[in-house]
Design a protein around this motif. Structure first.
Motif, PDB file in Angstrom:
ATOM      1  N   ALA A   1      14.074  95.050  97.285  1.00  0.00           N
ATOM      2  CA  ALA A   1      14.291  93.457  96.537  1.00  0.00           C
ATOM      3  C   ALA A   1      15.513  92.639  97.149  1.00  0.00           C
ATOM      4  O   ALA A   1      16.849  92.680  97.391  1.00  0.00           O
ATOM      5  CB  ALA A   1      14.702  94.552  94.985  1.00  0.00           C
ATOM      6  N   GLY A   2      15.243  91.501  96.898  1.00  0.00           N
ATOM      7  CA  GLY A   2      16.063  89.987  97.245  1.00  0.00           C
ATOM      8  C   GLY A   2      15.853  89.867  98.616  1.00  0.00           C
ATOM      9  O   GLY A   2      15.410  90.443  99.323  1.00  0.00           O
ATOM     10  N   CYS A   3      14.252  88.792  98.707  1.00  0.00           N
ATOM     11  CA  CYS A   3      13.810  88.038  99.836  1.00  0.00           C
ATOM     12  C   CYS A   3      14.327  86.736 100.465  1.00  0.00           C
ATOM     13  O   CYS A   3      13.139  85.787 100.947  1.00  0.00           O
ATOM     14  CB  CYS A   3      11.940  87.916  99.699  1.00  0.00           C
ATOM     15  SG  CYS A   3      11.763  89.736  98.337  1.00  0.00           S
ATOM     16  N   GLY A   4      16.025  86.869  99.956  1.00  0.00           N
ATOM     17  CA  GLY A   4      16.573  85.953 100.587  1.00  0.00           C
ATOM     18  C   GLY A   4      17.165  85.820 102.533  1.00  0.00           C
ATOM     19  O   GLY A   4      15.577  86.738 102.582  1.00  0.00           O
ATOM     20  N   ALA A   5      18.031  84.888 102.952  1.00  0.00           N
ATOM     21  CA  ALA A   5      17.685  84.887 103.894  1.00  0.00           C
ATOM     22  C   ALA A   5      18.292  86.332 104.907  1.00  0.00           C
ATOM     23  O   ALA A   5      17.558  86.468 106.005  1.00  0.00           O
ATOM     24  CB  ALA A   5      19.334  84.313 104.195  1.00  0.00           C
ATOM     25  N   MET A   6      18.890  87.528 104.066  1.00  0.00           N
ATOM     26  CA  MET A   6      19.267  88.846 104.276  1.00  0.00           C
ATOM     27  C   MET A   6      17.950  89.485 104.919  1.00  0.00           C
ATOM     28  O   MET A   6      18.400  90.378 105.550  1.00  0.00           O
ATOM     29  CB  MET A   6      20.387  88.881 103.561  1.00  0.00           C
ATOM     30  CG  MET A   6      21.157  89.895 104.243  1.00  0.00           C
ATOM     31  SD  MET A   6      21.763  90.252 106.524  1.00  0.00           S
ATOM     32  CE  MET A   6      21.167  90.741 107.205  1.00  0.00           C
TER      33      MET A   6
ATOM     34  N   LYS B   1      15.404  89.353 105.848  1.00  0.00           N
ATOM     35  CA  LYS B   1      15.303  88.981 106.997  1.00  0.00           C
ATOM     36  C   LYS B   1      15.093  90.051 107.949  1.00  0.00           C
ATOM     37  O   LYS B   1      14.919  90.433 108.950  1.00  0.00           O
ATOM     38  CB  LYS B   1      14.309  87.405 108.165  1.00  0.00           C
ATOM     39  CG  LYS B   1      14.129  86.949 106.657  1.00  0.00           C
ATOM     40  CD  LYS B   1      14.187  84.998 107.151  1.00  0.00           C
ATOM     41  CE  LYS B   1      13.540  84.577 106.239  1.00  0.00           C
ATOM     42  NZ  LYS B   1      13.212  82.944 106.342  1.00  0.00           N
ATOM     43  N   GLY B   2      16.840  90.058 107.654  1.00  0.00           N
ATOM     44  CA  GLY B   2      17.084  90.359 109.155  1.00  0.00           C
ATOM     45  C   GLY B   2      17.295  92.537 108.669  1.00  0.00           C
ATOM     46  O   GLY B   2      17.107  93.057 109.828  1.00  0.00           O
ATOM     47  N   TRP B   3      17.054  92.618 107.659  1.00  0.00           N
ATOM     48  CA  TRP B   3      16.103  94.200 107.269  1.00  0.00           C
ATOM     49  C   TRP B   3      15.399  94.172 107.869  1.00  0.00           C
ATOM     50  O   TRP B   3      15.028  95.238 108.456  1.00  0.00           O
ATOM     51  CB  TRP B   3      16.478  94.105 106.060  1.00  0.00           C
ATOM     52  CG  TRP B   3      17.622  94.665 104.470  1.00  0.00           C
ATOM     53  CD1 TRP B   3      18.301  93.534 104.859  1.00  0.00           C
ATOM     54  CD2 TRP B   3      17.423  95.721 104.499  1.00  0.00           C
ATOM     55  NE1 TRP B   3      19.673  94.098 104.066  1.00  0.00           N
ATOM     56  CE2 TRP B   3      19.680  95.276 103.556  1.00  0.00           C
ATOM     57  CE3 TRP B   3      17.124  96.722 104.166  1.00  0.00           C
ATOM     58  CZ2 TRP B   3      20.278  96.268 103.189  1.00  0.00           C
ATOM     59  CZ3 TRP B   3      18.180  97.748 102.781  1.00  0.00           C
ATOM     60  CH2 TRP B   3      19.213  97.195 102.433  1.00  0.00           C
ATOM     61  N   LEU B   4      13.722  93.055 107.513  1.00  0.00           N
ATOM     62  CA  LEU B   4      12.595  93.438 108.430  1.00  0.00           C
ATOM     63  C   LEU B   4      12.799  93.661 110.058  1.00  0.00           C
ATOM     64  O   LEU B   4      12.295  94.276 109.866  1.00  0.00           O
ATOM     65  CB  LEU B   4      11.651  92.460 107.011  1.00  0.00           C
ATOM     66  CG  LEU B   4      11.596  92.676 105.739  1.00  0.00           C
ATOM     67  CD1 LEU B   4      10.732  92.422 105.403  1.00  0.00           C
ATOM     68  CD2 LEU B   4      10.952  94.619 105.778  1.00  0.00           C
ATOM     69  N   LYS B   5      13.656  93.216 110.200  1.00  0.00           N
ATOM     70  CA  LYS B   5      13.751  93.040 111.452  1.00  0.00           C
ATOM     71  C   LYS B   5      14.281  93.950 112.208  1.00  0.00           C
ATOM     72  O   LYS B   5      13.900  94.258 112.943  1.00  0.00           O
ATOM     73  CB  LYS B   5      14.444  91.466 111.744  1.00  0.00           C
ATOM     74  CG  LYS B   5      14.130  90.945 113.734  1.00  0.00           C
ATOM     75  CD  LYS B   5      14.703  89.686 113.554  1.00  0.00           C
ATOM     76  CE  LYS B   5      14.608  88.768 115.107  1.00  0.00           C
ATOM     77  NZ  LYS B   5      15.842  88.809 115.738  1.00  0.00           N
TER      78      LYS B   5
ATOM     79  N   ALA C   1       9.063  85.724  97.886  1.00  0.00           N
ATOM     80  CA  ALA C   1       8.593  86.842  98.177  1.00  0.00           C
ATOM     81  C   ALA C   1       7.204  87.203  98.791  1.00  0.00           C
ATOM     82  O   ALA C   1       7.048  87.583 100.226  1.00  0.00           O
ATOM     83  CB  ALA C   1       8.355  88.454  97.126  1.00  0.00           C
ATOM     84  N   HIS C   2       6.383  85.607  98.605  1.00  0.00           N
ATOM     85  CA  HIS C   2       5.241  85.533  99.062  1.00  0.00           C
ATOM     86  C   HIS C   2       5.154  85.402 100.224  1.00  0.00           C
ATOM     87  O   HIS C   2       5.101  85.581 102.050  1.00  0.00           O
ATOM     88  CB  HIS C   2       4.377  84.874  98.748  1.00  0.00           C
ATOM     89  CG  HIS C   2       3.655  85.660  97.204  1.00  0.00           C
ATOM     90  ND1 HIS C   2       2.973  85.974  97.469  1.00  0.00           N
ATOM     91  CD2 HIS C   2       3.879  84.750  95.876  1.00  0.00           C
ATOM     92  CE1 HIS C   2       2.263  86.381  96.896  1.00  0.00           C
ATOM     93  NE2 HIS C   2       3.082  85.902  95.021  1.00  0.00           N
ATOM     94  N   ARG C   3       6.787  84.229 100.571  1.00  0.00           N
ATOM     95  CA  ARG C   3       6.961  83.921 102.076  1.00  0.00           C
ATOM     96  C   ARG C   3       6.862  85.155 103.409  1.00  0.00           C
ATOM     97  O   ARG C   3       7.203  85.084 104.236  1.00  0.00           O
ATOM     98  CB  ARG C   3       7.919  82.730 102.034  1.00  0.00           C
ATOM     99  CG  ARG C   3       7.522  81.574 101.556  1.00  0.00           C
ATOM    100  CD  ARG C   3       8.675  80.848 102.051  1.00  0.00           C
ATOM    101  NE  ARG C   3      10.401  80.984 101.386  1.00  0.00           N
ATOM    102  CZ  ARG C   3      10.535  80.384 100.405  1.00  0.00           C
ATOM    103  NH1 ARG C   3       9.350  79.539  99.961  1.00  0.00           N
ATOM    104  NH2 ARG C   3      11.514  80.082  99.978  1.00  0.00           N
TER     105      ARG C   3
ATOM    106  N   VAL D   1      19.123  93.700  98.350  1.00  0.00           N
ATOM    107  CA  VAL D   1      19.658  92.515  99.027  1.00  0.00           C
ATOM    108  C   VAL D   1      19.191  91.687  98.457  1.00  0.00           C
ATOM    109  O   VAL D   1      19.044  90.381  98.790  1.00  0.00           O
ATOM    110  CB  VAL D   1      18.327  92.532 100.811  1.00  0.00           C
ATOM    111  CG1 VAL D   1      19.396  91.217 101.573  1.00  0.00           C
ATOM    112  CG2 VAL D   1      17.723  93.494 100.947  1.00  0.00           C
ATOM    113  N   VAL D   2      19.252  91.466  97.153  1.00  0.00           N
ATOM    114  CA  VAL D   2      19.201  90.612  95.901  1.00  0.00           C
ATOM    115  C   VAL D   2      20.798  90.153  95.968  1.00  0.00           C
ATOM    116  O   VAL D   2      21.925  91.297  96.619  1.00  0.00           O
ATOM    117  CB  VAL D   2      19.628  91.097  94.464  1.00  0.00           C
ATOM    118  CG1 VAL D   2      17.653  91.279  94.577  1.00  0.00           C
ATOM    119  CG2 VAL D   2      20.577  92.228  94.012  1.00  0.00           C
TER     120      VAL D   2
END
Ligand SMILES: NC(=O)c1ccc[n+]([C@@H]2O[C@H](COP(=O)([O-])OP(=O)(O)OC[C@H]3O[C@@H](n4cnc5c(N)ncnc54)[C@H](O)[C@@H]3O)[C@@H](O)[C@H]2O)c1
Length: 357
Positions: free
Chosen positions: A17-22, A24-28, A53-55, A86-87
């Motif tokens: 939840a929360g698909c902003g800047a941070m 990407k750090g989690w998914l990376k 979220a789609h991006r 990650v909201v």
């Protein structure tokens, strides 16, 4: 339910939840760490802004993940084991509470809540739900902090008496931080306060704090703070910080001076350590000898977000409490809110005992 995957290791289905800047750090971190990549499947992405979220799904090849702006509907539909939160801090309480009510274990970004009451409610809710609730304090999962903890524990500096941290960075983020109240204390100093608690192995008892929004600050509130904490066992921790200080930037980990009864350690927050202890009984300035700072006890605990996520799933798997469980992390958050209250009232502020247990 969690299921057994390759090599009989437990594998986990997660909603983020929360698909902003941070995020990407989690998914990376997950994608680049085989032990996480092989065991965690992102089955859903949630954001009040579905485009975000789609991006994120497109950038990280998560085409199979469900995208849904209604968190309850997403959790009901996907039944994940884990919720990665990650909201923005203001949305945290409701997102975590919803996920716990849906039976998820929850790993939240810092700060663990936007108020101490919210934090207490979440700790109680997780206990009632029998679910693991932990917080990303990635800045204690780095080599420097682990090395310092080990040096202090070894007794080589003698008995610990003081920790001093300087944090000066001119950071132009834009976004939620620009309009946040107490921005430095709540969004950044939590890392340094938590690191001090971890290094010292002691909790905070009281604080005096002076908070300002310095002239020229591009933040709405509280871009600078100076705090003096009393830790257990007569240890002092001071923090001087500003996010509106241009030039002569410190490390994001702060620059540290740590003093024991036998000597002092300096750490620049990056690679440079300098530690000396007394080596003789004579002279106005006693003679000093350099000492080595030991390596981290466990190199696996030095990879920031990846280490926190690994600790979280390892704890779920083995039924132990993770190092940054909400029930412990609330003690770092209590330091933040006591500092805010001290600054508001211009008084020494005790740190509520129930947050130090
Ligand atoms: N650990 C660290 O080093 C570190 C670094 C940066 C940020 N953070 C933390 O990560 C969190 C997110 O920060 P960010 O920089 O990614 O912010 P961001 O503004 O870039 O992203 C936050 C996202 O959350 C979404 N959102 C807001 N309310 C929501 C809700 N109710 N439900 C679902 N989604 C919602 C927003 O639309 C946005 O896409 C914050 O708590 C921040 O303090 C931690």
């Amino acid at each position: 339910m969690v299921s057994l995957g390759r090599g009989n290791q437990v594998s986990f289905r997660a909603v983020l939840a929360g698909c902003g800047a941070m995020s990407k750090g989690w998914l990376k971190a997950i994608a680049e760490t085989p032990a996480l990549r092989d065991r965690i499947t992102i089955v859903g992405l949630n954001d009040i802004n579905p485009d975000a979220a789609h991006r994120l799904a497109a950038e990280f090849g998560l085409g199979k993940a469900a995208v849904e702006s209604d968190l309850k509907a997403l959790l009901t539909g996907t039944k994940p084991d884990l919720l990665f939160d990650v909201v923005v801090p203001g949305a945290r309480h409701d997102v975590v509470a919803t996920a716990l009510e849906h039976g998820c274990h929850v790993l939240s970004e810092k700060p663990m809540a936007a108020s101490l009451d919210d934090a207490r409610r979440l700790v109680a809710l997780a206990a009632r739900a029998g679910r693991t609730h932990a917080v990303v304090q990635n800045r204690r999962y780095i080599a420097g902090v682990r090395r310092i903890r080990r040096l202090i524990d070894s007794g080589a500096l003698g008995e610990l008496t003081a920790l001093h941290a300087d944090f000066f960075i001119g950071a132009h983020f834009g976004g939620f931080r620009d309009v946040m109240q107490n921005v430095l204390l709540l969004d950044m100093a939590i890392h340094t306060f938590d690191a001090a608690r971890f290094m010292a192995g002691r909790d905070a008892l009281a604080v005096y704090c002076h908070e300002t929004n310095p002239r020229g600050s591009w933040y709405a509130h509280g871009a600078a703070a100076n705090a003096i904490f009393e830790l257990a066992d007569d240890i002092t921790f001071t923090y001087r910080g500003s996010w509106a200080a241009e030039g002569a930037q410190t490390s994001w980990e702060s620059a540290w001076r740590i003093i024991g009864t036998r000597g002092t350690l300096l750490w620049d927050g990056a690679e440079r350590f300098e530690a000396h202890v007394v080596d003789g009984d004579d002279g106005f300035h006693r003679p000093l000898a350099p000492i080595e700072v030991p390596p981290p006890a466990d190199p696996a605990q030095t990879h920031g977000h990846a280490s926190v996520i690994a600790e979280f799933i390892g704890a779920i798997e083995t039924g132990r409490r993770p190092e940054t469980a909400g029930s412990d992390n609330i003690k770092s958050l209590a330091m933040v809110f006591a500092a805010i209250e001290s600054a508001r009232t211009r008084t020494r502020q005790p740190i509520a005992p129930e947050d130090r247990q």
